[in-house]
Design a protein around this motif. Sequence first.
Motif, PDB file in Angstrom:
ATOM      1  N   THR A   2       0.844  -1.202   0.000  1.00 23.25           N
ATOM      2  CA  THR A   2       0.000   0.000   0.000  1.00 23.25           C
ATOM      3  C   THR A   2       0.870   1.240   0.000  1.00 23.25           C
ATOM      4  O   THR A   2       0.594   2.214  -0.694  1.00 23.25           O
ATOM      5  CB  THR A   2      -0.905   0.007   1.257  1.00 23.25           C
ATOM      6  OG1 THR A   2      -1.556  -1.237   1.331  1.00 23.25           O
ATOM      7  CG2 THR A   2      -1.933   1.109   1.172  1.00 23.25           C
ATOM      8  N   VAL A  28      -9.038   4.502   7.199  1.00 24.03           N
ATOM      9  CA  VAL A  28      -9.993   4.015   6.184  1.00 24.03           C
ATOM     10  C   VAL A  28      -9.869   2.498   6.072  1.00 24.03           C
ATOM     11  O   VAL A  28     -10.876   1.771   6.055  1.00 24.03           O
ATOM     12  CB  VAL A  28      -9.716   4.685   4.811  1.00 24.03           C
ATOM     13  CG1 VAL A  28     -10.601   4.074   3.731  1.00 24.03           C
ATOM     14  CG2 VAL A  28      -9.915   6.188   4.902  1.00 24.03           C
ATOM     15  N   PHE A  29      -8.635   2.024   6.045  1.00 21.07           N
ATOM     16  CA  PHE A  29      -8.397   0.576   5.962  1.00 21.07           C
ATOM     17  C   PHE A  29      -8.937  -0.127   7.214  1.00 21.07           C
ATOM     18  O   PHE A  29      -9.643  -1.142   7.118  1.00 21.07           O
ATOM     19  CB  PHE A  29      -6.889   0.315   5.811  1.00 21.07           C
ATOM     20  CG  PHE A  29      -6.533  -1.143   5.883  1.00 21.07           C
ATOM     21  CD1 PHE A  29      -6.788  -1.996   4.822  1.00 21.07           C
ATOM     22  CD2 PHE A  29      -5.938  -1.672   7.031  1.00 21.07           C
ATOM     23  CE1 PHE A  29      -6.466  -3.347   4.896  1.00 21.07           C
ATOM     24  CE2 PHE A  29      -5.618  -3.011   7.112  1.00 21.07           C
ATOM     25  CZ  PHE A  29      -5.883  -3.858   6.036  1.00 21.07           C
ATOM     26  N   MET A  31     -11.238   0.864   9.390  1.00 21.61           N
ATOM     27  CA  MET A  31     -12.705   0.923   9.477  1.00 21.61           C
ATOM     28  C   MET A  31     -13.353  -0.007   8.449  1.00 21.61           C
ATOM     29  O   MET A  31     -14.351  -0.674   8.747  1.00 21.61           O
ATOM     30  CB  MET A  31     -13.186   2.355   9.253  1.00 21.61           C
ATOM     31  CG  MET A  31     -12.920   3.280  10.422  1.00 21.61           C
ATOM     32  SD  MET A  31     -13.389   4.967   9.985  1.00 21.61           S
ATOM     33  CE  MET A  31     -12.593   5.900  11.277  1.00 21.61           C
ATOM     34  N   THR A  32     -12.792  -0.037   7.226  1.00 18.88           N
ATOM     35  CA  THR A  32     -13.365  -0.903   6.189  1.00 18.88           C
ATOM     36  C   THR A  32     -13.247  -2.361   6.601  1.00 18.88           C
ATOM     37  O   THR A  32     -14.224  -3.131   6.516  1.00 18.88           O
ATOM     38  CB  THR A  32     -12.634  -0.681   4.836  1.00 18.88           C
ATOM     39  OG1 THR A  32     -12.683   0.713   4.524  1.00 18.88           O
ATOM     40  CG2 THR A  32     -13.267  -1.481   3.727  1.00 18.88           C
ATOM     41  N   ARG A  33     -12.067  -2.734   7.080  1.00 16.34           N
ATOM     42  CA  ARG A  33     -11.844  -4.116   7.513  1.00 16.34           C
ATOM     43  C   ARG A  33     -12.800  -4.478   8.650  1.00 16.34           C
ATOM     44  O   ARG A  33     -13.398  -5.551   8.666  1.00 16.34           O
ATOM     45  CB  ARG A  33     -10.388  -4.269   7.956  1.00 16.34           C
ATOM     46  CG  ARG A  33      -9.885  -5.671   8.057  1.00 16.34           C
ATOM     47  CD  ARG A  33      -8.541  -5.697   8.740  1.00 16.34           C
ATOM     48  NE  ARG A  33      -8.622  -5.074  10.056  1.00 16.34           N
ATOM     49  CZ  ARG A  33      -7.729  -5.225  11.033  1.00 16.34           C
ATOM     50  NH1 ARG A  33      -6.664  -5.933  10.819  1.00 16.34           N
ATOM     51  NH2 ARG A  33      -7.881  -4.637  12.194  1.00 16.34           N
ATOM     52  N   TYR A  34     -12.956  -3.536   9.602  1.00 18.05           N
ATOM     53  CA  TYR A  34     -13.874  -3.747  10.725  1.00 18.05           C
ATOM     54  C   TYR A  34     -15.311  -3.951  10.230  1.00 18.05           C
ATOM     55  O   TYR A  34     -16.006  -4.883  10.654  1.00 18.05           O
ATOM     56  CB  TYR A  34     -13.789  -2.540  11.681  1.00 18.05           C
ATOM     57  CG  TYR A  34     -15.016  -2.320  12.525  1.00 18.05           C
ATOM     58  CD1 TYR A  34     -15.220  -3.057  13.691  1.00 18.05           C
ATOM     59  CD2 TYR A  34     -15.988  -1.386  12.163  1.00 18.05           C
ATOM     60  CE1 TYR A  34     -16.358  -2.870  14.461  1.00 18.05           C
ATOM     61  CE2 TYR A  34     -17.124  -1.186  12.920  1.00 18.05           C
ATOM     62  CZ  TYR A  34     -17.309  -1.924  14.068  1.00 18.05           C
ATOM     63  OH  TYR A  34     -18.438  -1.746  14.825  1.00 18.05           O
ATOM     64  N   LEU A  35     -15.761  -3.075   9.298  1.00 14.39           N
ATOM     65  CA  LEU A  35     -17.146  -3.159   8.822  1.00 14.39           C
ATOM     66  C   LEU A  35     -17.393  -4.451   8.043  1.00 14.39           C
ATOM     67  O   LEU A  35     -18.464  -5.056   8.168  1.00 14.39           O
ATOM     68  CB  LEU A  35     -17.488  -1.941   7.943  1.00 14.39           C
ATOM     69  CG  LEU A  35     -17.753  -0.647   8.706  1.00 14.39           C
ATOM     70  CD1 LEU A  35     -17.957   0.513   7.728  1.00 14.39           C
ATOM     71  CD2 LEU A  35     -18.975  -0.770   9.630  1.00 14.39           C
ATOM     72  N   VAL A  36     -16.394  -4.875   7.254  1.00 17.22           N
ATOM     73  CA  VAL A  36     -16.556  -6.109   6.473  1.00 17.22           C
ATOM     74  C   VAL A  36     -16.650  -7.312   7.421  1.00 17.22           C
ATOM     75  O   VAL A  36     -17.590  -8.109   7.340  1.00 17.22           O
ATOM     76  CB  VAL A  36     -15.386  -6.285   5.471  1.00 17.22           C
ATOM     77  CG1 VAL A  36     -15.417  -7.686   4.856  1.00 17.22           C
ATOM     78  CG2 VAL A  36     -15.466  -5.221   4.376  1.00 17.22           C
ATOM     79  N   PHE A  75     -15.426   3.155  15.554  1.00 21.06           N
ATOM     80  CA  PHE A  75     -14.765   4.113  14.658  1.00 21.06           C
ATOM     81  C   PHE A  75     -13.795   4.998  15.449  1.00 21.06           C
ATOM     82  O   PHE A  75     -12.717   5.340  14.954  1.00 21.06           O
ATOM     83  CB  PHE A  75     -15.807   4.972  13.931  1.00 21.06           C
ATOM     84  CG  PHE A  75     -16.340   4.333  12.670  1.00 21.06           C
ATOM     85  CD1 PHE A  75     -16.196   2.975  12.444  1.00 21.06           C
ATOM     86  CD2 PHE A  75     -16.980   5.086  11.696  1.00 21.06           C
ATOM     87  CE1 PHE A  75     -16.679   2.364  11.289  1.00 21.06           C
ATOM     88  CE2 PHE A  75     -17.461   4.492  10.536  1.00 21.06           C
ATOM     89  CZ  PHE A  75     -17.313   3.134  10.327  1.00 21.06           C
TER      90      PHE A  75
END
Length: 278
Positions: A2, A28-29, A31-36, A75
């Motif tokens: 990255t 961003v990474f 939070m995205t990983r957490y949400l997925v 978050f």
Amino acid sequence: MTYDFVSQITSAWHPAFQSLAFLSLIPVFIMTRYLVVTGVFFAAASLLQKKAPSRRLQPQPFTREQIIREIGYSFSSAITFTAVVAAIIGMTQAGWTQIYSDPAQYGLWWFWLQIPVALLIQDFYFYWMHRAIHLPGFYEAAHKVHHLSTNPSSFSAFAFHPIEAVLEIGIFFVLIILMPLNVFALGITALLSLIYNAYGHMGYEIMPRFIAKSPIGWVLNKSAYHNQHHRTYKYNYGLYTTIWDRAFGTFHPDAEALYDRATRPPENKESPAGTVTA
Ligand SMILES: [Zn+2]
Ligand SMILES: [Zn+2]
């Protein structure tokens, strides 16, 4: 990887802006990983509610207000984790850590072995850290936020007060100084940690009985046990294993019975779905 990608597209920028661009990608990474991950476990919980409601560990449903609170605090933890990652990057650039990038540098055997080693050390650290933040004073300051969910959903996996968020990953500050840790293995360890946390908070028991009833299953912590911790506050402090709870007398006497009730085939159930007695 990255970092290379960000370096390429920001190569003409001032170095300070390059660093800022890279740092802004970290939350961003996270939070995205957490949400997925937590989203997958939440979807699984919703499916179980339709197909196997007796696996639910507490009778009351999750509330909208609870889910908004759990995601909001998670978050905020992502921001705290970003600060910690930035500190680790700074320490690594200063030569204070043993983080390395080539998986083969210390042998592939160590690349794979370091993951269970890190998880086991984290497990021991977490048990005592968790017991400490249940002490009066510490609890109100650091851990009460996490226990606002007495019937947690998977979204509460990162729902921490900032002090607890720092304590949760504090052990990695010690590990990266003490032993060589590969950056990708660290990523895998963090992902496994999130997956186990999402499982532990999902409100339903999904561990198959053939695993749970094996010698390894006896050692593994379970969603039923951690759910019981959120309800009783004083048992089952463990993270991945039950070793320390069993060794230090904090394993709930009815924890295994709770698992059994949630996973027993429907025709053998003695109590109605969702009934909680332990
Ligand atoms: Zn919890
Ligand atoms: Zn607790």
